[in-house]
Design a protein around this motif. Structure first.
Motif, PDB file in Angstrom:
ATOM      1  N   LEU A 356       0.827  -1.204   0.000  1.00 50.01           N
ATOM      2  CA  LEU A 356       0.000   0.000   0.000  1.00 50.01           C
ATOM      3  C   LEU A 356       0.864   1.257   0.000  1.00 50.01           C
ATOM      4  O   LEU A 356       0.600   2.213  -0.748  1.00 50.01           O
ATOM      5  CB  LEU A 356      -0.914  -0.010   1.230  1.00 50.01           C
ATOM      6  CG  LEU A 356      -1.818   1.222   1.424  1.00 50.01           C
ATOM      7  CD1 LEU A 356      -2.743   1.401   0.234  1.00 50.01           C
ATOM      8  CD2 LEU A 356      -2.615   1.106   2.717  1.00 50.01           C
ATOM      9  N   TYR A 415      -3.274   1.722  -6.217  1.00 53.83           N
ATOM     10  CA  TYR A 415      -3.321   2.166  -4.825  1.00 53.83           C
ATOM     11  C   TYR A 415      -4.677   1.831  -4.200  1.00 53.83           C
ATOM     12  O   TYR A 415      -4.741   1.337  -3.067  1.00 53.83           O
ATOM     13  CB  TYR A 415      -3.073   3.667  -4.748  1.00 53.83           C
ATOM     14  CG  TYR A 415      -3.384   4.257  -3.389  1.00 53.83           C
ATOM     15  CD1 TYR A 415      -2.489   4.139  -2.335  1.00 53.83           C
ATOM     16  CD2 TYR A 415      -4.597   4.911  -3.150  1.00 53.83           C
ATOM     17  CE1 TYR A 415      -2.776   4.658  -1.077  1.00 53.83           C
ATOM     18  CE2 TYR A 415      -4.899   5.422  -1.901  1.00 53.83           C
ATOM     19  CZ  TYR A 415      -3.985   5.300  -0.876  1.00 53.83           C
ATOM     20  OH  TYR A 415      -4.277   5.812   0.366  1.00 53.83           O
ATOM     21  N   LYS A 418      -4.878  -1.900  -3.549  1.00 51.57           N
ATOM     22  CA  LYS A 418      -4.013  -2.270  -2.421  1.00 51.57           C
ATOM     23  C   LYS A 418      -4.608  -1.811  -1.096  1.00 51.57           C
ATOM     24  O   LYS A 418      -4.441  -2.479  -0.065  1.00 51.57           O
ATOM     25  CB  LYS A 418      -2.618  -1.685  -2.613  1.00 51.57           C
ATOM     26  CG  LYS A 418      -1.838  -2.311  -3.757  1.00 51.57           C
ATOM     27  CD  LYS A 418      -1.638  -3.805  -3.557  1.00 51.57           C
ATOM     28  CE  LYS A 418      -0.884  -4.442  -4.693  1.00 51.57           C
ATOM     29  NZ  LYS A 418      -0.729  -5.905  -4.524  1.00 51.57           N
ATOM     30  N   LYS A 419      -5.306  -0.689  -1.110  1.00 51.37           N
ATOM     31  CA  LYS A 419      -5.957  -0.227   0.120  1.00 51.37           C
ATOM     32  C   LYS A 419      -7.037  -1.214   0.545  1.00 51.37           C
ATOM     33  O   LYS A 419      -7.166  -1.548   1.730  1.00 51.37           O
ATOM     34  CB  LYS A 419      -6.548   1.163  -0.102  1.00 51.37           C
ATOM     35  CG  LYS A 419      -7.204   1.732   1.156  1.00 51.37           C
ATOM     36  CD  LYS A 419      -7.549   3.198   0.987  1.00 51.37           C
ATOM     37  CE  LYS A 419      -8.693   3.389   0.027  1.00 51.37           C
ATOM     38  NZ  LYS A 419      -9.158   4.796  -0.015  1.00 51.37           N
TER      39      LYS A 419
END
Length: 428
Positions: A356, A415, A418-419
């Motif tokens: 992340l 992103y 991944k969060k």
């Protein structure tokens, strides 16, 4: 009149097609996509069915506490009586040439070595496992939906970048054509631009095909069949919120994860199975009674009867002892798996946290690249107009501009995915 009817049906069909098109192209936000997928995806439907199956297993196990009731009946007809008596050569007696017997009986288990109690506990474990698996299915559906969503956003942004590039190339083509006609530049520059335009058109076809497929996949995953949907998200070339506020200590987050609780339930189930194996080799006691009817001697006869049974497995201990040892080893395996997989879950949390942060940094780098590539393209455009750079240099600058914008949307989408992975890994 005929002409009027044709016009009416033409307008009606046009309205139907238009309505269908509007419906097919409804624009969804990310939250709306998640709601649709969680409500309609086949994985969630199956997970809900599995929860109901486990609930039925639990109810079935509870019925073992109650008496078992059975009804039996039968009759026979024989060519001769089953019992023949010869009183004298002239006197013979034959009994039970035909008969009927039947009854209703009930048996209540008093002691079964804990098999019924542990069986009910095991059914409760199964119900909890199905609930945890439902949560894991929900996480998977959320993650897959987000992947499809951000894939579509990325492809749409790439189309916008291609549109900007096509506008730049079209404007430059006009300028170069004028310069060629005036004899200021050679046709080689014009050919280079047209080759780049062809490459851009080819890229547009590929992106549009990929976008159409992604829309269909998302629609199908949301339970809308083979329809096509559209999604929207404002991409303003901004840096997302710093993920530092999302951090969780792995040891604290571990107890919130469904995977950890699933490991605990696996250990609990192994222990119960061991207790059941022990119970199978203990005595069982039951009480019962029944009401019976028989007519074997050409006379109706009814009676009540109570009974008690005690069953002691003697030779069963030979094989049962080995089964108990086997279940004890299964318990050890479950304990080892709980410890090992708990460590792996915490390692996964740390890895997703690192991913992340890396994705966040990549978004920042991509934003800087956009600024630099945009300024470089502006300078190269001015230089080309002044005749101080070649067409190849301008096209290189234009390529860097396109790549920087594509890299940003890819990094931003990565992103967001991944969060989601990190929040799920820490039980959120």
């Amino acid at each position: 009149m005929k002409h009027t009817i044709q016009i009416f049906f033409f307008m009606l069909s046009s309205c139907i097609v238009s309505l269908g098109s509007v419906y097919a192209q409804r624009t969804y936000t990310l939250d709306e996509c998640l709601q649709q997928a969680l409500a309609n995806n086949v994985r969630m439907k199956n997970a809900e069915n599995n929860k109901n199956i486990a609930a039925q297993d639990k109810k079935n196990a509870f019925t073992k506490y109650f008496p078992s009731v059975s009804a039996t009946g039968g009759g026979f007809i024989a060519s001769n009586g089953l019992f023949n008596f010869e009183m004298s050569p002239e006197m013979q007696m034959s009994l039970m040439k035909n008969g009927v017997i039947g009854g209703v009986s009930a048996s209540m288990p008093i002691f079964t070595g804990g098999q019924i109690v542990n069986g009910n506990k095991l059914a409760e474990v199964g119900e909890e496992v199905s609930r945890l698996q439902y949560n894991m299915s929900e996480n998977e559906v959320r993650l897959t939906t987000e992947n499809y969503f951000w894939q579509i956003i990325t492809l749409k942004e790439k189309l916008q970048t291609l549109a900007a590039v096509e506008t730049q190339l079209a404007q430059l083509t006009k300028d170069v054509e004028a310069s060629v006609e005036a004899g200021i530049t050679t046709r080689n520059d014009l050919l280079q631009i047209r080759l780049r335009q062809n490459e851009t058109q080819s890229s547009r076809i590929q992106v549009e095909n990929a976008l159409a497929l992604s829309r269909n996949l998302l629609a199908q995953y949301m339970g809308l069949g083979v329809d096509s949907v559209d999604v929207a998200f404002p991409m303003n070339n901004q840096l997302p919120e710093n993920p530092s506020s999302l951090f969780e200590v792995p040891e604290n987050a571990l107890v919130r994860t469904s995977e950890y609780h699933l490991l605990q339930q696996n250990l609990k189930a192994s222990r119960l199975q061991k207790d059941i194996a022990v119970g199978k080799n203990l005595p069982t006691v039951a009480l019962g009674g029944g009401y019976f009817y028989e007519n074997l001697m050409d006379k109706d006869h009814t009676f009540w009867m109570g009974f008690a049974t005690v069953s002691i497995p003697l030779t069963a201990w030979w094989g049962g002892s080995h089964d108990i040892k086997k279940q004890k080893l299964q318990v050890r395996n479950a304990e080892n798996q709980l410890e090992d997989q708990s460590q792996m879950l915490m390692i996964r949390m740390q890895q997703t946290w690192n991913d992340l942060n890396d994705a966040y940094k990549q978004v920042g780098i991509a934003l800087s690249s956009i600024e630099q590539a945009t300024e470089n393209l502006r300078l190269q455009t001015d230089y080309y107009g002044a005749g101080t750079c070649t067409m190849s240099e301008w096209l290189d600058a234009q390529t860097l501009f396109q790549q920087s914008r594509d890299k940003y949307v890819e990094a931003f989408a990565q992103y967001e995915v991944k969060k989601r992975e990190y929040l799920q890994a820490t039980g959120r």
